[in-house]
Motif scaffolding. Structure first.
Motif, mmCIF file in Angstrom:
data_model
loop_
_atom_site.group_PDB
_atom_site.id
_atom_site.type_symbol
_atom_site.label_atom_id
_atom_site.label_comp_id
_atom_site.label_asym_id
_atom_site.label_seq_id
_atom_site.Cartn_x
_atom_site.Cartn_y
_atom_site.Cartn_z
ATOM 1 N N ILE A 34 1.012 -1.133 0.421
ATOM 2 C CA ILE A 34 -0.106 -0.329 -0.295
ATOM 3 C C ILE A 34 0.678 1.024 0.028
ATOM 4 C CG2 ILE A 34 -1.563 1.280 0.786
ATOM 5 C CD1 ILE A 34 -2.949 -1.650 2.678
ATOM 6 N N ARG A 35 0.939 2.180 -1.152
ATOM 7 C CA ARG A 35 1.468 3.058 -0.638
ATOM 8 C C ARG A 35 0.994 4.221 -0.368
ATOM 9 N NH1 ARG A 35 5.334 1.329 -4.288
ATOM 10 N NH2 ARG A 35 4.647 -1.143 -5.180
ATOM 11 N N THR A 36 1.774 4.912 0.099
ATOM 12 C CA THR A 36 1.909 6.127 0.748
ATOM 13 C C THR A 36 1.869 7.843 0.017
ATOM 14 O OG1 THR A 36 4.656 7.069 1.370
ATOM 15 C CG2 THR A 36 2.834 5.198 2.560
ATOM 16 N N PRO A 37 0.830 8.781 0.547
ATOM 17 C CA PRO A 37 0.710 9.763 -0.205
ATOM 18 C C PRO A 37 2.304 10.262 -0.697
ATOM 19 C CG PRO A 37 -0.852 10.086 1.744
ATOM 20 C CD PRO A 37 0.269 8.537 1.843
ATOM 21 N N ASP A 57 6.952 12.109 -10.021
ATOM 22 C CA ASP A 57 6.001 11.380 -11.360
ATOM 23 C C ASP A 57 7.182 9.926 -11.035
ATOM 24 O OD1 ASP A 57 9.060 12.679 -11.252
ATOM 25 O OD2 ASP A 57 8.562 12.623 -13.410
ATOM 26 N N GLY A 58 7.965 9.957 -10.865
ATOM 27 C CA GLY A 58 8.654 9.090 -10.760
ATOM 28 C C GLY A 58 7.992 7.560 -9.913
ATOM 29 N N GLY A 59 7.261 8.634 -8.502
ATOM 30 C CA GLY A 59 6.332 7.417 -7.725
ATOM 31 C C GLY A 59 5.466 7.068 -7.783
ATOM 32 N N LEU A 60 4.926 8.024 -9.034
ATOM 33 C CA LEU A 60 3.097 7.978 -9.320
ATOM 34 C C LEU A 60 3.417 6.614 -10.188
ATOM 35 C CD1 LEU A 60 0.803 8.405 -9.641
ATOM 36 C CD2 LEU A 60 0.920 10.127 -10.697
ATOM 37 N N PRO A 89 -4.338 2.105 -4.023
ATOM 38 C CA PRO A 89 -4.150 2.090 -2.424
ATOM 39 C C PRO A 89 -3.974 3.065 -1.884
ATOM 40 C CG PRO A 89 -4.764 -0.212 -3.152
ATOM 41 C CD PRO A 89 -4.332 0.178 -4.184
ATOM 42 N N LEU A 90 -3.600 3.657 -1.082
ATOM 43 C CA LEU A 90 -2.820 4.281 -0.564
ATOM 44 C C LEU A 90 -2.755 4.149 1.339
ATOM 45 C CD1 LEU A 90 -3.530 7.890 -2.202
ATOM 46 C CD2 LEU A 90 -1.293 5.818 -2.759
#
Length: 378
Positions: free
Chosen positions: A139-142, A148-151, A268-269
Protein backbone atom coordinates in the motif's frame (compact mmCIF):
# COMPACT_ATOMS: atom_id res chain seq x y z
CA UNK A 1 -25.48 -1.01 -28.31
CA UNK A 2 -29.04 0.09 -29.05
CA UNK A 3 -29.99 -1.04 -32.54
CA UNK A 4 -32.93 0.55 -34.37
CA UNK A 5 -34.25 -0.79 -37.70
CA UNK A 6 -33.98 1.36 -40.79
CA UNK A 7 -37.21 2.48 -42.43
CA UNK A 8 -36.70 -0.06 -45.22
CA UNK A 9 -36.63 -2.91 -42.71
CA UNK A 10 -39.52 -1.79 -40.50
CA UNK A 11 -42.03 -4.26 -41.91
CA UNK A 12 -39.55 -7.12 -41.80
CA UNK A 13 -38.66 -6.27 -38.21
CA UNK A 14 -42.31 -6.04 -37.21
CA UNK A 15 -42.89 -9.49 -38.63
CA UNK A 16 -39.96 -10.95 -36.71
CA UNK A 17 -40.99 -9.27 -33.47
CA UNK A 18 -44.58 -10.45 -33.79
CA UNK A 19 -43.58 -14.03 -34.33
CA UNK A 20 -43.69 -14.42 -38.10
CA UNK A 21 -40.02 -15.38 -37.97
CA UNK A 22 -40.28 -17.02 -34.58
CA UNK A 23 -38.43 -20.10 -35.76
CA UNK A 24 -35.22 -18.12 -36.40
CA UNK A 25 -35.69 -15.64 -33.54
CA UNK A 26 -36.08 -18.09 -30.65
CA UNK A 27 -34.16 -17.28 -27.44
CA UNK A 28 -30.77 -18.95 -27.77
CA UNK A 29 -30.78 -18.90 -31.58
CA UNK A 30 -27.53 -17.87 -33.27
CA UNK A 31 -27.91 -15.59 -36.29
CA UNK A 32 -25.40 -14.50 -38.89
CA UNK A 33 -24.66 -10.78 -39.02
CA UNK A 34 -22.55 -8.51 -41.18
CA UNK A 35 -21.69 -4.82 -41.27
CA UNK A 36 -23.04 -3.03 -44.35
CA UNK A 37 -21.70 0.51 -43.94
CA UNK A 38 -22.71 3.96 -42.71
CA UNK A 39 -25.86 5.92 -43.47
CA UNK A 40 -26.22 9.70 -43.86
CA UNK A 41 -26.57 10.12 -40.08
CA UNK A 42 -23.21 8.39 -39.52
CA UNK A 43 -24.89 5.32 -38.06
CA UNK A 44 -23.76 1.78 -38.72
CA UNK A 45 -25.95 -0.38 -40.95
CA UNK A 46 -25.93 -4.01 -39.86
CA UNK A 47 -27.72 -6.93 -41.45
CA UNK A 48 -28.81 -9.58 -38.93
CA UNK A 49 -30.39 -12.58 -40.60
CA UNK A 50 -33.08 -11.13 -42.88
CA UNK A 51 -33.19 -7.80 -41.02
CA UNK A 52 -31.31 -4.61 -41.80
CA UNK A 53 -30.89 -2.39 -38.74
CA UNK A 54 -28.93 0.71 -37.85
CA UNK A 55 -27.01 1.49 -34.68
CA UNK A 56 -24.84 4.18 -33.15
CA UNK A 57 -21.11 3.69 -33.63
CA UNK A 58 -20.01 0.94 -31.22
CA UNK A 59 -17.22 1.44 -28.69
CA UNK A 60 -15.14 -1.21 -30.44
CA UNK A 61 -14.90 -2.07 -34.12
CA UNK A 62 -17.10 -4.92 -35.29
CA UNK A 63 -15.68 -7.42 -37.79
CA UNK A 64 -17.14 -7.55 -41.32
CA UNK A 65 -18.96 -10.78 -40.44
CA UNK A 66 -19.92 -12.08 -37.01
CA UNK A 67 -22.70 -13.90 -35.17
CA UNK A 68 -25.23 -12.86 -32.55
CA UNK A 69 -27.16 -15.00 -30.06
CA UNK A 70 -30.76 -14.05 -29.15
CA UNK A 71 -30.85 -13.49 -25.38
CA UNK A 72 -34.41 -12.15 -25.04
CA UNK A 73 -37.40 -11.22 -27.18
CA UNK A 74 -40.18 -8.67 -26.78
CA UNK A 75 -40.27 -4.98 -27.75
CA UNK A 76 -36.50 -4.69 -27.13
CA UNK A 77 -34.86 -7.99 -28.08
CA UNK A 78 -31.38 -8.35 -26.68
CA UNK A 79 -28.63 -9.87 -28.80
CA UNK A 80 -25.18 -11.01 -27.73
CA UNK A 81 -22.29 -10.53 -30.12
CA UNK A 82 -20.31 -13.74 -30.54
CA UNK A 83 -16.72 -12.89 -31.40
CA UNK A 84 -15.20 -14.64 -34.39
CA UNK A 85 -11.90 -14.63 -32.50
CA UNK A 86 -11.74 -17.51 -29.96
CA UNK A 87 -9.62 -15.32 -27.66
CA UNK A 88 -12.41 -12.71 -27.56
CA UNK A 89 -14.88 -15.39 -26.53
CA UNK A 90 -12.59 -16.53 -23.71
CA UNK A 91 -12.29 -12.93 -22.46
CA UNK A 92 -16.07 -12.43 -22.59
CA UNK A 93 -16.62 -15.64 -20.62
CA UNK A 94 -14.02 -14.62 -18.03
CA UNK A 95 -15.76 -11.26 -17.60
CA UNK A 96 -19.12 -12.94 -17.01
CA UNK A 97 -17.59 -15.15 -14.33
CA UNK A 98 -15.82 -12.36 -12.44
CA UNK A 99 -18.38 -9.56 -12.59
CA UNK A 100 -20.74 -11.15 -10.02
CA UNK A 101 -17.76 -11.91 -7.72
CA UNK A 102 -16.12 -8.49 -7.68
CA UNK A 103 -16.27 -5.67 -5.16
CA UNK A 104 -14.23 -2.55 -4.44
CA UNK A 105 -11.12 -2.32 -2.30
CA UNK A 106 -12.78 -0.27 0.47
CA UNK A 107 -14.35 -3.26 2.34
CA UNK A 108 -11.04 -5.13 2.19
CA UNK A 109 -9.12 -2.14 3.54
CA UNK A 110 -11.64 -1.75 6.38
CA UNK A 111 -11.25 -5.42 7.35
CA UNK A 112 -7.46 -5.07 7.25
CA UNK A 113 -7.75 -2.10 9.63
CA UNK A 114 -9.64 -4.19 12.19
CA UNK A 115 -7.22 -7.12 11.98
CA UNK A 116 -4.25 -4.76 12.40
CA UNK A 117 -5.37 -3.98 15.96
CA UNK A 118 -2.93 -5.59 18.37
CA UNK A 119 -5.27 -7.86 20.42
CA UNK A 120 -6.64 -9.46 17.27
CA UNK A 121 -3.33 -9.50 15.41
CA UNK A 122 -1.73 -11.66 18.11
CA UNK A 123 -4.37 -14.35 17.56
CA UNK A 124 -3.66 -14.78 13.85
CA UNK A 125 -1.53 -17.70 12.56
CA UNK A 126 2.03 -16.67 11.61
CA UNK A 127 1.44 -17.35 7.89
CA UNK A 128 -1.56 -15.02 7.77
CA UNK A 129 0.30 -12.33 9.77
CA UNK A 130 3.17 -12.45 7.27
CA UNK A 131 0.80 -12.26 4.28
CA UNK A 132 -1.03 -9.30 5.86
CA UNK A 133 2.28 -7.53 6.46
CA UNK A 134 3.23 -8.08 2.81
CA UNK A 135 -0.11 -6.67 1.64
CA UNK A 136 0.29 -3.63 3.91
CA UNK A 137 3.79 -3.12 2.49
CA UNK A 138 2.32 -2.89 -1.03
CA UNK A 139 0.00 0.00 0.00
CA UNK A 140 1.56 3.29 -1.13
CA UNK A 141 1.86 6.47 0.89
CA UNK A 142 0.94 9.97 -0.35
CA UNK A 143 4.62 10.92 -0.23
CA UNK A 144 5.56 8.01 -2.48
CA UNK A 145 3.12 9.00 -5.22
CA UNK A 146 3.76 12.76 -5.03
CA UNK A 147 6.59 12.56 -7.60
CA UNK A 148 6.28 11.45 -11.21
CA UNK A 149 8.64 8.53 -10.60
CA UNK A 150 6.73 7.45 -7.50
CA UNK A 151 3.36 7.64 -9.25
CA UNK A 152 4.74 5.71 -12.21
CA UNK A 153 6.00 2.98 -9.87
CA UNK A 154 2.64 2.87 -8.05
CA UNK A 155 0.81 2.41 -11.35
CA UNK A 156 3.30 -0.27 -12.38
CA UNK A 157 2.78 -2.15 -9.09
CA UNK A 158 -1.02 -1.71 -8.97
CA UNK A 159 -1.54 -5.32 -10.06
CA UNK A 160 -2.86 -4.42 -13.50
CA UNK A 161 0.46 -5.29 -15.15
CA UNK A 162 1.59 -8.23 -12.97
CA UNK A 163 1.37 -10.92 -15.66
CA UNK A 164 3.11 -8.81 -18.31
CA UNK A 165 5.98 -8.16 -15.90
CA UNK A 166 6.23 -11.84 -15.01
CA UNK A 167 6.68 -12.59 -18.71
CA UNK A 168 9.82 -10.44 -18.89
CA UNK A 169 13.04 -12.38 -18.32
CA UNK A 170 14.71 -9.41 -16.59
CA UNK A 171 12.02 -9.07 -13.88
CA UNK A 172 13.22 -9.49 -10.29
CA UNK A 173 10.56 -11.90 -9.01
CA UNK A 174 11.49 -11.31 -5.38
CA UNK A 175 10.96 -7.55 -5.59
CA UNK A 176 7.81 -7.95 -7.69
CA UNK A 177 6.32 -10.40 -5.19
CA UNK A 178 6.86 -7.96 -2.33
CA UNK A 179 5.71 -4.74 -4.02
CA UNK A 180 2.90 -5.71 -6.41
CA UNK A 181 -0.65 -5.33 -5.07
CA UNK A 182 -2.09 -8.30 -6.98
CA UNK A 183 0.82 -10.56 -6.03
CA UNK A 184 0.24 -9.70 -2.36
CA UNK A 185 -3.50 -10.39 -2.73
CA UNK A 186 -2.81 -13.77 -4.32
CA UNK A 187 -0.44 -14.71 -1.52
CA UNK A 188 -2.99 -13.74 1.14
CA UNK A 189 -5.76 -15.66 -0.65
CA UNK A 190 -3.52 -18.73 -0.74
CA UNK A 191 -2.70 -18.73 2.98
CA UNK A 192 -6.35 -18.05 3.91
CA UNK A 193 -7.71 -21.12 2.09
CA UNK A 194 -6.82 -23.69 4.79
CA UNK A 195 -8.19 -21.44 7.56
CA UNK A 196 -11.58 -20.60 6.01
CA UNK A 197 -14.26 -23.10 5.03
CA UNK A 198 -16.62 -22.61 2.14
CA UNK A 199 -16.51 -20.47 -0.96
CA UNK A 200 -16.15 -16.70 -0.51
CA UNK A 201 -19.45 -14.81 -0.56
CA UNK A 202 -20.05 -11.35 -2.01
CA UNK A 203 -23.53 -9.92 -1.46
CA UNK A 204 -22.76 -6.29 -2.32
CA UNK A 205 -23.37 -4.80 -5.75
CA UNK A 206 -20.50 -2.33 -6.01
CA UNK A 207 -19.72 -2.08 -9.74
CA UNK A 208 -16.17 -2.59 -10.97
CA UNK A 209 -13.92 0.21 -12.26
CA UNK A 210 -15.01 -0.28 -15.85
CA UNK A 211 -15.20 2.33 -18.57
CA UNK A 212 -18.98 1.87 -18.66
CA UNK A 213 -19.00 3.30 -15.13
CA UNK A 214 -16.27 5.93 -15.31
CA UNK A 215 -14.34 7.47 -12.46
CA UNK A 216 -15.99 7.45 -9.04
CA UNK A 217 -14.46 8.78 -5.83
CA UNK A 218 -14.73 5.98 -3.26
CA UNK A 219 -15.07 6.75 0.46
CA UNK A 220 -13.73 4.56 3.23
CA UNK A 221 -15.95 1.66 4.30
CA UNK A 222 -16.92 1.38 7.98
CA UNK A 223 -14.81 -1.07 9.93
CA UNK A 224 -16.63 -4.38 10.54
CA UNK A 225 -17.35 -5.56 14.06
CA UNK A 226 -16.38 -9.09 15.15
CA UNK A 227 -19.32 -11.42 15.82
CA UNK A 228 -18.10 -11.51 19.42
CA UNK A 229 -15.28 -9.66 21.21
CA UNK A 230 -12.00 -11.27 20.17
CA UNK A 231 -13.69 -13.42 17.50
CA UNK A 232 -11.06 -13.77 14.78
CA UNK A 233 -12.73 -16.54 12.80
CA UNK A 234 -15.62 -14.36 11.58
CA UNK A 235 -13.17 -11.64 10.53
CA UNK A 236 -11.02 -14.15 8.62
CA UNK A 237 -14.13 -15.40 6.82
CA UNK A 238 -14.94 -11.82 5.89
CA UNK A 239 -11.33 -11.20 4.84
CA UNK A 240 -11.44 -14.30 2.64
CA UNK A 241 -14.44 -12.91 0.74
CA UNK A 242 -12.98 -9.41 0.55
CA UNK A 243 -9.69 -10.67 -0.93
CA UNK A 244 -11.40 -12.74 -3.63
CA UNK A 245 -13.76 -9.85 -4.45
CA UNK A 246 -10.79 -7.47 -4.80
CA UNK A 247 -8.97 -9.96 -7.05
CA UNK A 248 -12.06 -10.31 -9.25
CA UNK A 249 -12.34 -6.50 -9.47
CA UNK A 250 -8.71 -6.22 -10.55
CA UNK A 251 -9.06 -8.99 -13.13
CA UNK A 252 -12.18 -7.32 -14.58
CA UNK A 253 -10.10 -4.16 -15.08
CA UNK A 254 -7.37 -6.23 -16.77
CA UNK A 255 -9.85 -7.91 -19.11
CA UNK A 256 -11.56 -4.62 -19.99
CA UNK A 257 -8.25 -2.95 -20.83
CA UNK A 258 -7.77 -5.56 -23.57
CA UNK A 259 -10.61 -4.10 -25.67
CA UNK A 260 -10.77 -0.47 -24.60
CA UNK A 261 -7.15 0.52 -25.25
CA UNK A 262 -6.87 2.47 -21.99
CA UNK A 263 -6.30 1.68 -18.33
CA UNK A 264 -8.44 2.06 -15.24
CA UNK A 265 -6.13 1.79 -12.25
CA UNK A 266 -6.84 1.76 -8.51
CA UNK A 267 -4.07 2.45 -6.01
CA UNK A 268 -4.66 1.93 -2.27
CA UNK A 269 -3.09 4.72 -0.21
CA UNK A 270 -2.11 4.87 3.44
CA UNK A 271 -3.95 7.86 4.91
CA UNK A 272 -4.49 9.30 8.36
CA UNK A 273 -6.38 6.77 10.45
CA UNK A 274 -7.11 4.46 7.51
CA UNK A 275 -6.59 3.74 3.83
CA UNK A 276 -7.97 5.57 0.81
CA UNK A 277 -8.29 4.66 -2.86
CA UNK A 278 -6.91 6.68 -5.76
CA UNK A 279 -8.61 5.81 -9.03
CA UNK A 280 -6.85 6.75 -12.28
CA UNK A 281 -8.06 6.53 -15.86
CA UNK A 282 -5.20 6.84 -18.35
CA UNK A 283 -5.96 7.16 -22.06
CA UNK A 284 -2.96 7.19 -24.41
CA UNK A 285 -3.01 9.22 -27.65
CA UNK A 286 -4.97 7.81 -30.58
CA UNK A 287 -3.32 7.34 -33.96
CA UNK A 288 -4.32 10.50 -35.82
CA UNK A 289 -1.85 12.20 -38.11
CA UNK A 290 -4.03 15.34 -38.34
CA UNK A 291 -4.10 15.99 -34.57
CA UNK A 292 -1.24 16.38 -32.07
CA UNK A 293 -0.93 13.53 -29.62
CA UNK A 294 -3.18 13.96 -26.58
CA UNK A 295 -2.78 12.11 -23.29
CA UNK A 296 -5.74 12.20 -20.91
CA UNK A 297 -5.37 11.46 -17.21
CA UNK A 298 -8.46 11.37 -15.03
CA UNK A 299 -8.46 10.72 -11.31
CA UNK A 300 -10.91 10.40 -8.43
CA UNK A 301 -10.24 10.40 -4.69
CA UNK A 302 -12.35 10.69 -1.54
CA UNK A 303 -10.37 11.90 1.48
CA UNK A 304 -12.05 12.39 4.88
CA UNK A 305 -10.71 15.96 5.11
CA UNK A 306 -11.66 16.99 1.54
CA UNK A 307 -14.55 14.76 0.47
CA UNK A 308 -14.91 13.52 -3.11
CA UNK A 309 -12.55 15.16 -5.62
CA UNK A 310 -12.17 14.42 -9.34
CA UNK A 311 -9.86 15.81 -11.97
CA UNK A 312 -8.94 15.58 -15.64
CA UNK A 313 -5.63 16.55 -17.22
CA UNK A 314 -5.26 16.76 -21.00
CA UNK A 315 -1.78 17.12 -22.47
CA UNK A 316 -1.33 18.02 -26.15
CA UNK A 317 2.33 18.42 -26.87
CA UNK A 318 3.40 20.96 -24.21
CA UNK A 319 -0.08 22.43 -23.74
CA UNK A 320 -1.90 21.34 -20.60
CA UNK A 321 -5.53 21.77 -19.52
CA UNK A 322 -6.48 20.96 -15.91
CA UNK A 323 -10.08 20.68 -14.71
CA UNK A 324 -10.98 19.83 -11.12
CA UNK A 325 -14.28 19.11 -9.38
CA UNK A 326 -15.01 18.90 -5.65
CA UNK A 327 -18.27 18.05 -3.96
CA UNK A 328 -17.69 20.41 -1.01
CA UNK A 329 -17.60 24.17 -1.56
CA UNK A 330 -14.94 24.50 1.12
CA UNK A 331 -12.71 22.06 -0.78
CA UNK A 332 -13.10 24.14 -3.95
CA UNK A 333 -11.88 27.20 -2.06
CA UNK A 334 -8.93 25.29 -0.57
CA UNK A 335 -7.87 24.03 -4.00
CA UNK A 336 -8.22 27.45 -5.64
CA UNK A 337 -5.92 28.96 -3.02
CA UNK A 338 -3.18 26.67 -4.36
CA UNK A 339 -3.70 27.60 -8.01
CA UNK A 340 -0.88 30.18 -8.16
CA UNK A 341 1.57 27.69 -6.70
CA UNK A 342 0.41 24.94 -9.08
CA UNK A 343 0.48 27.23 -12.11
CA UNK A 344 4.05 28.33 -11.32
CA UNK A 345 5.13 24.71 -10.84
CA UNK A 346 3.70 23.63 -14.19
CA UNK A 347 5.07 26.55 -16.22
CA UNK A 348 8.50 26.22 -14.60
CA UNK A 349 8.62 22.70 -16.03
CA UNK A 350 8.13 23.99 -19.58
CA UNK A 351 4.38 23.43 -19.89
CA UNK A 352 1.92 25.93 -21.35
CA UNK A 353 -1.11 26.07 -19.07
CA UNK A 354 -4.25 26.60 -21.17
CA UNK A 355 -6.82 25.97 -18.43
CA UNK A 356 -6.90 25.57 -14.65
CA UNK A 357 -10.36 25.47 -13.08
CA UNK A 358 -12.18 23.94 -10.14
CA UNK A 359 -15.97 23.57 -9.98
CA UNK A 360 -18.31 22.71 -7.13
CA UNK A 361 -20.09 19.40 -7.62
CA UNK A 362 -18.94 16.26 -9.40
CA UNK A 363 -19.08 15.78 -13.19
CA UNK A 364 -21.72 13.55 -14.74
CA UNK A 365 -20.21 10.42 -16.16
CA UNK A 366 -20.95 9.77 -19.84
CA UNK A 367 -23.05 6.71 -20.61
CA UNK A 368 -20.81 4.19 -22.35
CA UNK A 369 -22.28 0.90 -23.46
CA UNK A 370 -20.29 -2.30 -23.68
CA UNK A 371 -19.90 -3.96 -27.08
CA UNK A 372 -20.49 -7.35 -25.47
CA UNK A 373 -24.29 -6.96 -25.62
CA UNK A 374 -26.44 -5.72 -28.47
CA UNK A 375 -29.87 -4.46 -27.51
CA UNK A 376 -32.31 -4.10 -30.38
CA UNK A 377 -35.46 -1.98 -30.31
CA UNK A 378 -38.27 -1.75 -32.80
Amino acid sequence: MIIQPTSLAALTWAGAASGASAESWRVGSVLAARTVGLNEQNRFIIQIGALTVETEAPGTQLPPQFQVRVLSLGPEPKLEVLGSNPAEQVIAQALRQRLPQQNGYAPLLATLGVLAQRPLLRQLPPGIRNALALLEHSIRTPVEISSDGGLREAVKRSGLFLESQLARPTTDLGVLGEDDWKAALLRLADVLEPSVRGAPQNDTETPPPLFQRGLVAQPRAPMPEPAQPGDVESLLTRLHGDVHAALARLEVAQLEAHNVGAWMIEIPLQGEGGQDILQIQLTPPQDNADQPSCWTLGFALDLPALGPVQGELQLRGLRLAVRLWAQRVGTVERLERRFNELSHLLTSNGLILDQLTCQAGLPQQPSVRSSVLLQATA
